[in-house]
Write a protein that holds these residues in place. Structure first.
Motif, PDB file in Angstrom:
ATOM      1  N   PHE A 295      14.703   9.696   1.851  1.00 57.64           N
ATOM      2  CA  PHE A 295      13.527   9.069   2.456  1.00 57.64           C
ATOM      3  C   PHE A 295      12.265   9.442   1.681  1.00 57.64           C
ATOM      4  N   HIS A 296      12.115  10.721   1.352  1.00 58.81           N
ATOM      5  CA  HIS A 296      10.934  11.168   0.604  1.00 58.81           C
ATOM      6  C   HIS A 296      10.879  10.533  -0.782  1.00 58.81           C
ATOM      7  N   GLY A 297      12.030  10.171  -1.318  1.00 56.07           N
ATOM      8  CA  GLY A 297      12.058   9.486  -2.599  1.00 56.07           C
ATOM      9  C   GLY A 297      11.763   8.004  -2.499  1.00 56.07           C
ATOM     10  N   ALA A 298      12.068   7.417  -1.352  1.00 54.77           N
ATOM     11  CA  ALA A 298      12.011   5.953  -1.220  1.00 54.77           C
ATOM     12  C   ALA A 298      10.647   5.411  -0.801  1.00 54.77           C
ATOM     13  N   VAL A 299       9.834   6.217  -0.116  1.00 58.38           N
ATOM     14  CA  VAL A 299       8.606   5.673   0.492  1.00 58.38           C
ATOM     15  C   VAL A 299       7.644   5.141  -0.574  1.00 58.38           C
ATOM     16  N   VAL A 300       7.326   5.968  -1.574  1.00 63.33           N
ATOM     17  CA  VAL A 300       6.530   5.484  -2.707  1.00 63.33           C
ATOM     18  C   VAL A 300       7.547   5.012  -3.748  1.00 63.33           C
ATOM     19  N   GLY A 301       8.082   3.803  -3.529  1.00 59.03           N
ATOM     20  CA  GLY A 301       9.241   3.330  -4.286  1.00 59.03           C
ATOM     21  C   GLY A 301       8.939   2.331  -5.376  1.00 59.03           C
ATOM     22  N   LEU A 302       7.693   1.862  -5.474  1.00 55.08           N
ATOM     23  CA  LEU A 302       7.270   0.946  -6.542  1.00 55.08           C
ATOM     24  C   LEU A 302       8.120  -0.318  -6.625  1.00 55.08           C
ATOM     25  N   GLY A 303       8.813  -0.658  -5.541  1.00 59.02           N
ATOM     26  CA  GLY A 303       9.649  -1.850  -5.538  1.00 59.02           C
ATOM     27  C   GLY A 303      10.976  -1.683  -6.244  1.00 59.02           C
ATOM     28  N   ALA A 304      11.314  -0.469  -6.653  1.00 55.67           N
ATOM     29  CA  ALA A 304      12.490  -0.252  -7.501  1.00 55.67           C
ATOM     30  C   ALA A 304      13.803  -0.182  -6.726  1.00 55.67           C
ATOM     31  N   LEU A 305      13.739   0.060  -5.415  1.00 58.99           N
ATOM     32  CA  LEU A 305      14.966   0.256  -4.652  1.00 58.99           C
ATOM     33  C   LEU A 305      15.489  -1.031  -4.031  1.00 58.99           C
TER      34      LEU A 305
ATOM     35  N   ALA B 163       0.829  -1.205   0.000  1.00 63.06           N
ATOM     36  CA  ALA B 163       0.000   0.000   0.000  1.00 63.06           C
ATOM     37  C   ALA B 163       0.863   1.255   0.000  1.00 63.06           C
ATOM     38  N   CYS B 164       1.887   1.272   0.854  1.00 63.71           N
ATOM     39  CA  CYS B 164       2.726   2.469   0.963  1.00 63.71           C
ATOM     40  C   CYS B 164       3.593   2.661  -0.276  1.00 63.71           C
ATOM     41  N   SER B 165       4.023   1.576  -0.893  1.00 62.52           N
ATOM     42  CA  SER B 165       4.882   1.672  -2.073  1.00 62.52           C
ATOM     43  C   SER B 165       4.150   2.207  -3.298  1.00 62.52           C
ATOM     44  N   THR B 166       2.817   2.177  -3.264  1.00 63.57           N
ATOM     45  CA  THR B 166       2.032   2.612  -4.420  1.00 63.57           C
ATOM     46  C   THR B 166       1.157   3.825  -4.105  1.00 63.57           C
ATOM     47  N   ALA B 167       1.360   4.456  -2.945  1.00 63.67           N
ATOM     48  CA  ALA B 167       0.597   5.647  -2.539  1.00 63.67           C
ATOM     49  C   ALA B 167      -0.900   5.373  -2.465  1.00 63.67           C
ATOM     50  N   THR B 168      -1.244   4.182  -1.999  1.00 60.76           N
ATOM     51  CA  THR B 168      -2.651   3.825  -1.800  1.00 60.76           C
ATOM     52  C   THR B 168      -3.232   4.699  -0.679  1.00 60.76           C
ATOM     53  N   HIS B 169      -4.548   4.929  -0.709  1.00 62.44           N
ATOM     54  CA  HIS B 169      -5.130   5.971   0.141  1.00 62.44           C
ATOM     55  C   HIS B 169      -6.529   5.612   0.597  1.00 62.44           C
ATOM     56  N   GLY B 170      -7.016   6.382   1.558  1.00 63.32           N
ATOM     57  CA  GLY B 170      -8.421   6.384   1.929  1.00 63.32           C
ATOM     58  C   GLY B 170      -9.023   7.689   1.448  1.00 63.32           C
ATOM     59  N   SER B 171      -9.835   8.322   2.318  1.00 63.84           N
ATOM     60  CA  SER B 171     -10.408   9.617   1.965  1.00 63.84           C
ATOM     61  C   SER B 171     -10.302  10.562   3.159  1.00 63.84           C
ATOM     62  N   GLY B 172     -10.592  11.841   2.899  1.00 59.24           N
ATOM     63  CA  GLY B 172     -10.550  12.863   3.942  1.00 59.24           C
ATOM     64  C   GLY B 172      -9.640  13.995   3.545  1.00 59.24           C
ATOM     65  N   GLU B 173     -10.172  15.212   3.479  1.00 54.95           N
ATOM     66  CA  GLU B 173      -9.383  16.326   2.937  1.00 54.95           C
ATOM     67  C   GLU B 173      -8.182  16.695   3.809  1.00 54.95           C
TER      68      GLU B 173
ATOM     69  N   ASN C 268      -2.277  10.234   2.140  1.00 54.49           N
ATOM     70  CA  ASN C 268      -2.404   8.817   1.796  1.00 54.49           C
ATOM     71  C   ASN C 268      -1.668   7.951   2.817  1.00 54.49           C
ATOM     72  N   LEU C 269      -1.791   6.630   2.700  1.00 53.61           N
ATOM     73  CA  LEU C 269      -1.235   5.729   3.719  1.00 53.61           C
ATOM     74  C   LEU C 269       0.278   5.869   3.836  1.00 53.61           C
ATOM     75  N   SER C 270       0.940   6.234   2.747  1.00 54.85           N
ATOM     76  CA  SER C 270       2.396   6.388   2.758  1.00 54.85           C
ATOM     77  C   SER C 270       2.857   7.495   3.701  1.00 54.85           C
ATOM     78  N   THR C 271       1.993   8.482   3.949  1.00 57.55           N
ATOM     79  CA  THR C 271       2.408   9.616   4.779  1.00 57.55           C
ATOM     80  C   THR C 271       2.591   9.224   6.236  1.00 57.55           C
ATOM     81  N   ALA C 272       2.086   8.057   6.636  1.00 56.70           N
ATOM     82  CA  ALA C 272       2.304   7.579   8.013  1.00 56.70           C
ATOM     83  C   ALA C 272       3.679   6.954   8.189  1.00 56.70           C
ATOM     84  N   VAL C 273       4.382   6.653   7.083  1.00 56.16           N
ATOM     85  CA  VAL C 273       5.688   5.980   7.171  1.00 56.16           C
ATOM     86  C   VAL C 273       6.728   6.958   7.723  1.00 56.16           C
ATOM     87  N   SER C 274       7.410   6.547   8.786  1.00 53.29           N
ATOM     88  CA  SER C 274       8.494   7.382   9.326  1.00 53.29           C
ATOM     89  C   SER C 274       9.865   6.732   9.155  1.00 53.29           C
TER      90      SER C 274
END
Length: 360
Positions: free
Chosen positions: A93-103, A50-60, A64-70
């Motif tokens: 770190f900001h580059g790696a979180v939504v990493g699509l499995g590439a790293l 979920a975090c690697s693909t910027a999957t999300h819920g809703s709420g302004e 997305n779920l990736s933003t919880a990763v520390s």
């Protein structure tokens, strides 16, 4: 790889093995007095995926779920264990979180948590399209999480799902009418003709966050089961224009569609997140199992959304070309360099990455 490794109550973080699903993690956190800020519409997915693909819920106000990763732990192609954290590694770190499995292979993820909370969920039926057009911001800002469902027919949204935190200043007042929609008198499924048995409890019944934030219950078939999905992120200021652009395609879209969902997500600083430095509205399509028809339709939708620089969801189906992806992801060159640093031989590249990232 589906265990909880450590809960740090003081730092308000939980570290998990990357294969744990949100459905496994959430009850554990709740029993310890903690919660995640948001969940996707189904809890069956893994934290790493979920975090690697910027999957999300809703709420302004919800990223997305990736933003919880520390923090992340990754095993590289060379077999090295690399740890990256928001606190110590900034840009990388900001580059790696939504990493699509590439790293590399993600082995551990550390997530921010908060005190547990109770929620109530309400569903309204038949929101007029005109009401969405005139009051979109008020509708989406009415509660902690709001989702609109439509088949694009009859100038209306068939259902509005409203998820409210039971806390002072955040409680939603469930009036009989909501911008012209009427309150449902029974539990609903987003696809109205399907049984609500698989869905999370509605009708304002209070329950823990993890039993209200998803639309579907763990242990039950999510959504319609076997289906195809696409989703496009559009900058929040263009929300109404973009929705109306898709609505004009209704007679082409509807025959192949199970349901569409409209959600909003807050901005973030993750390089390959579709919400990078911009709050977004997402237009999601759950398609019938007919890939030739969907494949022919996606370029039509993408053309209509192109004036808004629509960014496709990485984990769903799209036909957006690599040059277009390059033009709408300003940090893509930096991401390619980061990938080469961690995987210089390209061992983790697959056809998806070669086509969409490394030819871009």
């Amino acid at each position: 790889m589906d265990d909880v490794v450590a809960l740090d109550s003081g730092a308000r973080t939980v570290t998990v093995n990357a294969g744990v699903t949100y459905g496994q993690l959430s009850p554990y956190l709740h029993n310890k007095g903690f919660a995640l800020h948001n969940l996707a519409s189904l809890p069956h997915i893994s934290v790493a995926g979920a975090c690697s693909t910027a999957t999300h819920g809703s709420g302004e106000k919800n990223g997305n779920l990736s933003t919880a990763v520390s923090a992340l732990e990754i095993v590289t192609a060379a077999g090295d264990v690399v740890k990256l954290s928001r606190q110590q590694n900034g840009d990388a770190f900001h580059g790696a979180v939504v990493g699509l499995g590439a790293l590399g292979v993600i082995t551990k993820v550390t997530l921010d948590i908060q005190p547990t909370f109770i929620m109530r969920q309400y569903v309204y039926e038949n929101l007029p399209l005109a009401a969405m057009k005139d009051h979109f911001d008020a509708i989406e800002g009415a509660a902690y999480s709001v989702s609109l469902f439509t088949d694009w027919q009859n100038q209306r949204f068939s259902e509005v799902w409203i998820k409210s935190r039971d806390e002072a200043g955040q409680v939603f007042n469930p009036t009989p009418e909501f911008f012209g929609a009427t309150r449902a008198t029974r539990n609903m499924h987003p696809i109205a003709e399907l049984s609500a048995e698989n869905c999370t409890e509605q009708m304002g019944v209070p329950g823990p966050w993890f039993e209200r934030l998803p639309h579907f219950r763990m242990g039950f078939t999510p959504s319609a089961g076997k289906e195809l999905q696409s989703e496009y992120f559009v900058p929040r200021p263009n929300a109404v224009e973009a929705i109306l652009a898709v609505e004009r395609l209704r007679d082409q879209v509807s025959p192949h569609l199970m349901i569409s969902e409209i959600r909003v997500i807050a901005a973030d600083n993750l390089w390959l997140s579709p919400c990078y430095q911009q709050p977004c509205v997402t237009i999601h399509f759950t398609w019938k199992q007919d890939w030739p028809a969907v494949r022919a339709l996606l370029p039509v939708i993408e053309k209509e959304l192109s004036p808004f620089n629509a960014r496709p969801h990485w984990g769903k189906l799209f036909t957006t070309s690599p040059p277009v992806l390059k033009s709408i992801y300003k940090k893509l060159p930096d991401f390619i360099e980061l990938s080469k640093k961690h995987d210089p031989q390209g061992k983790f590249r697959n056809e998806f990455l070669k086509t969409n990232i490394f030819t871009a």
